[in-house]
Structures are given as structure tokens and as C-alpha cells.
Design a protein around this motif. Structure first.
Motif, short mmCIF file in Angstrom:
data_model
loop_
_atom_site.label_atom_id
_atom_site.label_comp_id
_atom_site.label_asym_id
_atom_site.label_seq_id
_atom_site.Cartn_x
_atom_site.Cartn_y
_atom_site.Cartn_z
N ASP A 115 0.83 -1.21 0.00
CA ASP A 115 0.00 0.00 0.00
C ASP A 115 0.87 1.27 0.00
OD1 ASP A 115 -2.35 -1.52 0.04
OD2 ASP A 115 -2.38 -1.58 2.24
N GLN A 116 1.98 1.23 0.74
CA GLN A 116 2.89 2.37 0.76
C GLN A 116 3.48 2.62 -0.63
OE1 GLN A 116 5.84 2.34 3.95
NE2 GLN A 116 4.59 0.84 5.02
N VAL A 117 3.95 1.56 -1.25
CA VAL A 117 4.56 1.68 -2.56
C VAL A 117 3.54 2.20 -3.58
CG1 VAL A 117 5.58 0.36 -4.46
CG2 VAL A 117 6.35 -0.04 -2.12
N GLU A 118 2.34 1.67 -3.54
CA GLU A 118 1.30 2.11 -4.48
C GLU A 118 0.94 3.59 -4.26
OE1 GLU A 118 -1.10 2.07 -7.69
OE2 GLU A 118 0.35 0.54 -7.06
N ARG A 119 0.85 4.00 -3.02
CA ARG A 119 0.54 5.40 -2.69
C ARG A 119 1.60 6.33 -3.26
NH1 ARG A 119 1.99 8.79 1.59
NH2 ARG A 119 0.47 10.41 2.00
N ARG A 123 1.26 9.23 -6.25
CA ARG A 123 1.60 10.63 -5.97
C ARG A 123 2.66 11.17 -6.90
NH1 ARG A 123 3.07 12.06 -0.08
NH2 ARG A 123 2.86 14.12 -0.93
N HIS A 124 3.53 10.28 -7.39
CA HIS A 124 4.68 10.72 -8.19
C HIS A 124 4.64 10.14 -9.60
CE1 HIS A 124 6.59 12.75 -4.80
NE2 HIS A 124 6.10 11.76 -4.08
N GLN A 125 3.42 9.96 -10.11
CA GLN A 125 3.20 9.54 -11.49
C GLN A 125 4.04 8.33 -11.91
OE1 GLN A 125 3.96 13.05 -10.84
NE2 GLN A 125 1.78 13.13 -10.37
N GLY A 126 4.16 7.35 -11.02
CA GLY A 126 4.85 6.12 -11.35
C GLY A 126 6.36 6.20 -11.37
N ASP A 127 6.94 7.27 -10.88
CA ASP A 127 8.39 7.45 -10.91
C ASP A 127 9.06 6.50 -9.90
OD1 ASP A 127 11.04 8.29 -10.79
OD2 ASP A 127 10.53 10.42 -10.94
N GLU A 128 9.67 5.43 -10.39
CA GLU A 128 10.29 4.43 -9.52
C GLU A 128 11.49 4.99 -8.75
OE1 GLU A 128 9.17 1.37 -8.70
OE2 GLU A 128 7.41 1.89 -9.88
N ARG A 129 12.13 6.04 -9.27
CA ARG A 129 13.23 6.65 -8.53
C ARG A 129 12.74 7.23 -7.21
NH1 ARG A 129 15.14 10.95 -12.51
NH2 ARG A 129 12.89 11.03 -12.62
N VAL A 130 11.54 7.80 -7.24
CA VAL A 130 10.97 8.36 -6.01
C VAL A 130 10.62 7.24 -5.05
CG1 VAL A 130 9.08 9.71 -5.03
CG2 VAL A 130 10.12 10.41 -7.19
N VAL A 131 10.03 6.17 -5.57
CA VAL A 131 9.70 5.02 -4.71
C VAL A 131 10.97 4.52 -4.03
CG1 VAL A 131 8.88 2.64 -4.67
CG2 VAL A 131 7.69 4.34 -6.07
N LYS A 132 12.03 4.37 -4.79
CA LYS A 132 13.30 3.87 -4.23
C LYS A 132 13.85 4.84 -3.18
CE LYS A 132 17.84 2.21 -5.51
NZ LYS A 132 18.81 2.00 -6.58
N MET A 134 12.29 6.79 -1.23
CA MET A 134 11.46 6.85 -0.03
C MET A 134 11.65 5.64 0.88
SD MET A 134 9.59 9.55 -0.02
CE MET A 134 8.58 10.69 -0.93
N LYS A 135 12.41 4.67 0.46
CA LYS A 135 12.60 3.48 1.27
C LYS A 135 13.51 3.81 2.45
CE LYS A 135 11.71 0.14 -2.28
NZ LYS A 135 12.16 -1.02 -3.02
N VAL A 136 12.96 3.75 3.64
CA VAL A 136 13.70 4.08 4.86
C VAL A 136 13.59 2.92 5.84
CG1 VAL A 136 13.83 5.67 6.80
CG2 VAL A 136 13.19 6.52 4.54
N ARG A 137 14.75 2.39 6.19
CA ARG A 137 14.81 1.31 7.20
C ARG A 137 13.78 0.23 6.94
NH1 ARG A 137 14.86 3.37 13.05
NH2 ARG A 137 15.93 1.46 13.44
N GLU A 138 13.63 -0.16 5.69
CA GLU A 138 12.74 -1.23 5.28
C GLU A 138 11.28 -0.93 5.59
OE1 GLU A 138 14.16 -4.93 6.84
OE2 GLU A 138 16.20 -4.49 6.22
#
Length: 140
Positions: A115-119, A123-132, A134-138
């Protein structure tokens, strides 16, 4: 807005207030250099935070300055406030409560990983760089 040195008064009718901060006017004047210095230390220490071993004093300084800013502005304007911020540990929430008072209410969002990843993707139009990023302490 605090960490981006932007005007924190975002219009209530924008589609996504968190992302609207990039369009806010930059701050200037008293306290800006101290804030920049604290943010620099905070960002350098953030990688250590991700690994679970970090200098808590650096985080306390940064969030302490944010609290000082909130108190000053609330004293100037008054009223009830809603502030969006990522406060990742109980220690930091306790620090903030000690500075802003016992009436402070935290809303903590606990979400499943998918759910976090999808959110974030939405929010960032599918930009996987942003998803990556945002990953903090798993957490993501």
C-alpha cells in the motif's frame, strides 16, 4: 516546507498539499542560515538513520528548530493548526510534544508495504526513482 525553506502557508484548496510546497515562495531573513546548517547536518546523518545507528542530537536540533518556528508562527497568528511532517521515532515525537505542548495530537499512519509503494507511485506519477528514494529502514 520547513526543510525546503519554503513559505509554509499552502492554500487549502490545492489538490496535493504535500507536493504543492515546491510552488511556494522561498523563505529569507533571520534564522535561514541556521536552518540551512541544521538541515545539512540532518541530511548527512539520515543515511545513518536508515541503518538504525545515528546521532540523535542532530535530529533533535533539526526538529527543535522546526518546533521553534511553529511556536513563533502560532503565537503570531493564533488558532488551531495541522502540520504534515514525517516524525519517525517515538523519541522525536516526545521531543516535539515537550516543545509544543500536551494538546498536540500525532496521527501515525501504519500501512502495509504494498500500500505504501502504491501510494507513492500514484503521488509521483509512477516514478520508480521516487519510490526507491522513499525506502527508509525497510519501511517501504
Amino acid at each position: 516546507c520547513f526543510g525546503g525553506f519554503k513559505n509554509p502557508y499552502i492554500p487549502v484548496d490545492v489538490e496535493d498539499p504535500s507536493l504543492a510546497q515546491v510552488n511556494q515562495r522561498p523563505l529569507k531573513g533571520e534564522g535561514l542560515e541556521r536552518r540551512k546548517e541544521a538541515l545539512g547536518k540532518f541530511m548527512k546523518e539520515f543515511n545513518s538513520f536508515r541503518k538504525g545507528d545515528y546521532d540523535k542530537a542532530v535530529f533533535k536540533e533539526y526538529y527543535g528548530l522546526m518546533c521553534d518556528d511553529i511556536k513563533r508562527e502560532r503565537g503570531r497568528i493564533g488558532g488551531d493548526w495541522a502540520i504534515a511532517a514525517a516524525i519517525m521515532t517515538r523519541d522525536l515525537r516526545d521531543l516535539i510534544r515537550s516543545k509544543l505542548g500536551p494538546d498536540l495530537v500525532f496521527v501515525v499512519l501504519n500501512m502495509e508495504l504494498e500500500d505504501q509503494v502504491e501510494r507513492i507511485r500514484k503521488r509521483h506519477q509512477g516514478d520508480e526513482r521516487v519510490v526507491k528514494s522513499m525506502k527508509v529502514r525497510e519501511m517501504l
